[in-house]
Enzyme design. Structure first.
Site, short mmCIF file in Angstrom:
data_model
loop_
_atom_site.label_atom_id
_atom_site.label_comp_id
_atom_site.label_asym_id
_atom_site.label_seq_id
_atom_site.Cartn_x
_atom_site.Cartn_y
_atom_site.Cartn_z
N LYS A 52 52.94 44.18 46.25
CA LYS A 52 51.54 44.57 46.10
C LYS A 52 50.77 44.34 47.40
CE LYS A 52 51.66 43.52 41.15
NZ LYS A 52 51.24 42.64 40.04
N GLN A 96 48.92 36.73 38.99
CA GLN A 96 50.23 37.22 38.56
C GLN A 96 50.71 36.46 37.33
OE1 GLN A 96 51.72 39.90 39.84
NE2 GLN A 96 53.55 39.76 38.59
N ASP A 119 43.54 44.30 37.18
CA ASP A 119 44.71 44.38 36.29
C ASP A 119 44.32 44.90 34.92
OD1 ASP A 119 47.28 43.79 37.15
OD2 ASP A 119 46.93 41.63 37.19
#
Ligand code: GUN
Length: 292
Positions: A52, A96, A119
């Site tokens: 990412k 994450q 997200d």
């Protein structure tokens, strides 16, 4: 059979975003800035987060990686989230998952400012998605929807079966594909570990989204002729013939299933690259019309 090429499609999307970053610069708008928080040493998470961050750099975003050991406390992580919420230079950030067992994931996700939640995991964004309101879509479902859209895969009126009810993939996919949109308008069945007669349900799927995390679970004999198959699995399977000691397997047995499909995503090179492209799209959206 047509391959839904996530690698090529994500490359095209990233080129569109890079052009947009340049155009923004010329208009005096801010360079998008994505931050990622990685807690612990999980190998797969490290790989995903570094992909990412690298993707951000390649398309001209600013990126920051905040790495902390697995011993990090809930309070320390909440403090990091608070600082990222308050940092005006950061347009969006992700924490994450999975987090170490001693950390309450829901509390951390709730602490993220929904306007920076690229997200799309904050309950406010999940609720907005469910209602079809403007929101950040979670990256993997967003990537799958874009693949379906860009390949003009017919979805309206189709029977769609989703295997796996995770908050990150299965549940949002079932919502998005049932909505009155294009792609969408499917008749959706969401299946999970307690589902009975899974094979007969799967056999009825015109569109099959497989996200349960079991290597090569779906085989050709389970799939209807002409089905569209989306494979979300990424499992490391031990393989002594590979230098790194493992290979990457999807949730679908590609060899037998691809013979029966109209469209299928490969692993690797299908859904995975699309997830990253979607996160970048969300970050661009988060930067909006902010100026430098
Ligand atoms: N773990 C697996 N997929 C994801 C994702 O899309 N975002 C985050 N933050 N963690 C994940």
């Amino acid at each position: 059979m047509i391959l839904l090429d996530g690698k090529a499609t994500s490359k095209a999307i990233k080129e569109e975003i890079a052009a947009e970053v340049n155009a923004r610069r010329e208009r005096g708008l801010k360079t998008p800035h994505l931050a990622a928080v990685l807690i612990g040493e999980d190998g797969a998470s490290q790989t995903y987060v570094s992909s990412k961050v690298k993707a951000c750099e390649r398309i001209g975003f600013v990126s920051s990686l905040i790495r902390k050991p697995s011993s990090t406390s809930q309070e320390e992580l909440l403090q990091i989230v608070q600082e990222l919420n308050e940092d005006d230079d950061i347009d969006g950030f992700i924490v994450q998952l999975p987090l170490p067992k001693h950390i309450d994931e829901q509390e951390v996700l709730l602490a993220i400012d929904p306007s920076k939640d690229v997200d799309g995991f904050h309950p406010e964004n999940v609720g907005r998605m469910a209602l079809g309101l403007p929101c950040y879509l979670p990256a993997t479902p967003y990537g799958i929807m874009q693949l379906l859209e860009r390949y003009e895969v017919p979805t309206s009126g189709k029977n769609c079966v989703v295997i796996g009810r995770s908050h990150i993939v299965g549940s949002p996919m079932s919502i998005l594909l049932s909505q009155n949109n294009e792609p969408g308008n499917c008749t959706v069945t969401l299946t999970h570990s307690r589902t009975q007669n899974l094979e007969s349900i799967v056999k009825n799927a015109d569109i099959l989204v497989v996200a349960l995390g079991k290597a090569e679970f779906v085989t050709g004999d389970m799939v209807k002729e002409g089905a569209v198959v989306i494979d979300v699995g990424i499992t490391r399977v031990p393989d002594a013939s590979k230098e790194r000691g493992y290979r990457i397997a999807g949730d679908v047995d590609f060899a037998s299933v691809s013979e029966k499909c109209s469209f299928i995503t490969p692993v690797p090179g299908g859904v995975g690259p699309m997830t990253i492209a979607s996160l970048l799209k969300n970050t661009l959206q988060a930067a909006g019309d902010k100026r430098n």
